[in-house]
Design a protein around this motif. Structure first.
Motif, PDB file in Angstrom:
ATOM      1  N   HIS A 395      73.105 131.257  83.218  1.00  0.00           N
ATOM      2  CA  HIS A 395      73.092 130.592  81.909  1.00  0.00           C
ATOM      3  C   HIS A 395      74.106 131.227  80.964  1.00  0.00           C
ATOM      4  O   HIS A 395      74.757 130.514  80.171  1.00  0.00           O
ATOM      5  CB  HIS A 395      71.686 130.664  81.303  1.00  0.00           C
ATOM      6  CG  HIS A 395      70.692 129.784  81.988  1.00  0.00           C
ATOM      7  ND1 HIS A 395      70.691 128.416  81.849  1.00  0.00           N
ATOM      8  CD2 HIS A 395      69.663 130.074  82.827  1.00  0.00           C
ATOM      9  CE1 HIS A 395      69.701 127.890  82.560  1.00  0.00           C
ATOM     10  NE2 HIS A 395      69.062 128.879  83.166  1.00  0.00           N
ATOM     11  N   ALA A 396      74.248 132.540  81.017  1.00  0.00           N
ATOM     12  CA  ALA A 396      75.237 133.214  80.178  1.00  0.00           C
ATOM     13  C   ALA A 396      76.654 132.781  80.543  1.00  0.00           C
ATOM     14  O   ALA A 396      77.518 132.656  79.663  1.00  0.00           O
ATOM     15  CB  ALA A 396      75.100 134.734  80.317  1.00  0.00           C
ATOM     16  N   THR A 397      76.889 132.538  81.829  1.00  0.00           N
ATOM     17  CA  THR A 397      78.206 132.075  82.268  1.00  0.00           C
ATOM     18  C   THR A 397      78.531 130.716  81.672  1.00  0.00           C
ATOM     19  O   THR A 397      79.654 130.478  81.199  1.00  0.00           O
ATOM     20  CB  THR A 397      78.254 131.995  83.800  1.00  0.00           C
ATOM     21  OG1 THR A 397      77.936 133.279  84.354  1.00  0.00           O
ATOM     22  CG2 THR A 397      79.630 131.576  84.287  1.00  0.00           C
ATOM     23  N   VAL A 398      77.548 129.823  81.676  1.00  0.00           N
ATOM     24  CA  VAL A 398      77.755 128.488  81.103  1.00  0.00           C
ATOM     25  C   VAL A 398      78.020 128.594  79.600  1.00  0.00           C
ATOM     26  O   VAL A 398      78.922 127.933  79.063  1.00  0.00           O
ATOM     27  CB  VAL A 398      76.532 127.595  81.388  1.00  0.00           C
ATOM     28  CG1 VAL A 398      76.666 126.250  80.680  1.00  0.00           C
ATOM     29  CG2 VAL A 398      76.370 127.386  82.887  1.00  0.00           C
ATOM     30  N   VAL A 422      80.473 140.654  79.998  1.00  0.00           N
ATOM     31  CA  VAL A 422      79.686 141.543  80.844  1.00  0.00           C
ATOM     32  C   VAL A 422      78.352 140.914  81.247  1.00  0.00           C
ATOM     33  O   VAL A 422      77.754 141.310  82.253  1.00  0.00           O
ATOM     34  CB  VAL A 422      79.457 142.882  80.112  1.00  0.00           C
ATOM     35  CG1 VAL A 422      78.488 142.718  78.952  1.00  0.00           C
ATOM     36  CG2 VAL A 422      78.984 143.957  81.062  1.00  0.00           C
ATOM     37  N   GLN A 423      77.880 139.912  80.498  1.00  0.00           N
ATOM     38  CA  GLN A 423      76.616 139.251  80.818  1.00  0.00           C
ATOM     39  C   GLN A 423      76.769 138.186  81.886  1.00  0.00           C
ATOM     40  O   GLN A 423      75.768 137.713  82.427  1.00  0.00           O
ATOM     41  CB  GLN A 423      76.055 138.562  79.565  1.00  0.00           C
ATOM     42  CG  GLN A 423      75.770 139.448  78.396  1.00  0.00           C
ATOM     43  CD  GLN A 423      75.398 138.627  77.182  1.00  0.00           C
ATOM     44  OE1 GLN A 423      76.107 138.600  76.181  1.00  0.00           O
ATOM     45  NE2 GLN A 423      74.282 137.938  77.246  1.00  0.00           N
ATOM     46  N   THR A 424      77.985 137.775  82.180  1.00  0.00           N
ATOM     47  CA  THR A 424      78.223 136.612  83.018  1.00  0.00           C
ATOM     48  C   THR A 424      78.457 136.994  84.479  1.00  0.00           C
ATOM     49  O   THR A 424      78.483 138.169  84.845  1.00  0.00           O
ATOM     50  CB  THR A 424      79.440 135.835  82.505  1.00  0.00           C
ATOM     51  OG1 THR A 424      80.637 136.600  82.766  1.00  0.00           O
ATOM     52  CG2 THR A 424      79.327 135.582  80.996  1.00  0.00           C
ATOM     53  N   LEU A 425      78.688 135.963  85.279  1.00  0.00           N
ATOM     54  CA  LEU A 425      78.990 136.155  86.701  1.00  0.00           C
ATOM     55  C   LEU A 425      80.477 136.391  86.937  1.00  0.00           C
ATOM     56  O   LEU A 425      80.890 136.552  88.087  1.00  0.00           O
ATOM     57  CB  LEU A 425      78.545 134.932  87.500  1.00  0.00           C
ATOM     58  CG  LEU A 425      77.040 134.649  87.543  1.00  0.00           C
ATOM     59  CD1 LEU A 425      76.772 133.279  88.153  1.00  0.00           C
ATOM     60  CD2 LEU A 425      76.313 135.735  88.337  1.00  0.00           C
TER      61      LEU A 425
END
Length: 487
Positions: A395-398, A422-425
């Motif tokens: 969800h962070a990536t989106v 840093v939160q994403t993929l």
């Protein structure tokens, strides 16, 4: 002799070039909307460096299970990544400020680009553009917020005015040479609306960025940009070698952002805003920088390079958004596996890459277990546990992609929180993510098959009960008929 002296002066005056008149200060005008967007971006970066945001980064974001499992276990690596992202966002904004600065009358403002690069690499601030106190910066940020809001209101008012004028023209054109009494009344109301909107637009042009000069706007933006950069370097301890160093003093409680390298040395307690001003802290930082050789070291170039996904990550393979979509689909299906049909399964399988399909095939080979309630419960817990740390990163990536899209960049609203890289993929290990996805798909496959078999058994049970009920009714009817015949 007097005449010759006079002629000499005349020839000298004619031959000498007249000094150019001072450049005229011009208003921002239609560029106010772009300036408002730029202000909003800078304010957003500044608020991303607040005590609350930095505490959230240090104590929450880099300690997320997914970040630890897929990106890195090293605090320094994760904080360096966050620092690089904030610095790069500032670099992009400063580039836009430098473009605006070319329109300024003040030569010092026109030199903003070089001055900013020099400040990044050497710490020199000859124009004293770094805001000295927290109170001054808060006041400046509040003023810029009001300017951004007024400019956004101006945009809406101008759009409403254009719509009203278009509506009036359309009404007059449709009526031809003669208008009915009703149309005349509507046209009069529309004309009054247009007059009111013009007055509103005129007022907003005076109160928004529209009426500000380039010198005033760039001066304000320059001070904010310099202050943000000083804050980044001080909070994250970015030294001349571009590697975070332990903080010995800080502006606020944000000293906890970067851990001390030497665990045996206890840092002094953090100081509050009341006990230590920004000017004192930055002056201390400037003194530490005096020994640095005044040589360009590419501070921002290094920050940009740190954001390039290394080999073996999803970002390097440009798969982060795609895998985020797969994980979110798995999360949705895992909530209601009984509702997953063949079409949904085919769509999900089509989203998989060849490498994930290979891992999934190897994982499923020889592991077709019978549908058992106990095993299904174990799989449900396993899938839920994995999604607890993997789904937030998806969800962070989106969100991260959406926040950086063109449409989002055009908005002038100031967001209070942001999604960090840093939160994403994006920086996640590809092999680990694909292994986790394969495991999720195995669990989802079992849960869907279990629910399907349970539904078939339930339907079969309902069918047998229905047959028994029909037989009983038929027997009762036949018995009834026999009784009637006997009577």
């Amino acid at each position: 002799m007097a005449i010759e002296t006079w002629l000499t002066k005349v020839r000298s005056a004619i031959s000498s070039k007249p000094s150019p008149p001072p450049a005229k200060k011009t208003n921002v005008g239609i560029l106010a909307f772009e300036v408002a967007t730029l202000m909003s971006k800078l304010l957003h970066v500044w608020r991303s460096l607040s005590d609350a945001a930095l505490a959230r980064l240090r104590h929450h974001l880099i300690n997320l299970d997914g970040v630890r499992k897929l990106v890195s276990h090293d605090d320094a690596v994760l904080l360096r990544l966050a620092c690089a992202e904030l610095a790069d966002a500032l670099r992009v904004a400063a580039h836009s400020v430098a473009a605006l600065a070319t329109r300024c009358a003040d030569p010092f403002l026109r030199d903003f680009g070089d001055a900013f690069a020099d400040f990044a690499d050497t710490g020199r601030d000859p124009h004293r553009w770094v805001v000295s106190t927290w109170k001054d910066m808060d006041t400046r940020a509040h003023k810029m917020d009001k300017q951004v809001a007024a400019t956004a209101a101006l945009r809406r008012a101008m759009e409403d005015l254009a719509d009203a004028e278009h509506g009036l023209r359309k009404l007059l054109h449709s009526g031809g040479r003669s208008l009915s009494a009703t149309n005349i009344s509507v046209a009069a109301e529309q004309q009054q609306l247009i007059f009111a909107k013009k007055q509103e637009v005129k007022h907003l042009k005076h109160t928004s960025l529209w009426a500000c000069t380039f010198d005033a706007v760039v001066s304000s933006l320059a001070r904010v940009a310099f202050t943000i950069l000083a804050r980044i370097k001080l909070v994250f301890g970015a030294g001349h070698d571009h590697r975070p160093t332990p903080l010995h003093r800080s502006l606020t409680l944000s000293s906890a952002v970067h851990p001390s390298v030497d665990v045996h040395v206890q840092s002094p307690p953090p100081l509050s805003r009341k006990s230590m001003s920004m000017e004192e802290a930055l002056l201390d930082h400037h003194h530490q920088r005096q020994s640095v050789v005044a040589k360009r070291s590419g501070f921002f170039e290094h920050s940009s390079a740190a954001l390039v996904p290394p080999p073996g990550t999803l970002g390097a393979a440009a798969l982060a958004p795609r895998y985020a979509g797969v994980i979110i689909s798995i999360e949705r299906m895992a909530r209601s596996p009984s509702l997953v049909g063949a079409e949904e399964r085919d769509e999900l399988y089509g989203m998989l890459t060849a490498s994930v399909r290979a891992k999934l095939g190897a994982r499923l080979r020889g592991t077709v277990a019978a549908a058992e309630p106990g095993l299904a419960e174990q799989w449900r817990a396993a899938v839920g546990g994995m999604l607890e740390w993997l789904a937030p990163m998806a969800h962070a990536t989106v969100r991260w992609q959406a926040e950086r899209s063109l449409e989002q960049q055009r908005k002038t609203t100031t967001r209070r929180e942001t999604t960090l890289l840093v939160q994403t993929l994006q920086m996640a290990d590809r092999g680990k993510v694909e292994g986790a996805m394969a495991e999720l798909l195995v669990g989802l496959n079992y849960l869907c098959r279990f629910h399907k078999e349970m539904m078939l058994l339930l339907d079969a049970g309902h069918g047998a009960a229905a047959d028994r009920h029909a037989t009983q009714v038929r027997m009762e009817q036949e018995t009834g008929r026999t009784c009637i015949q006997t009577v």
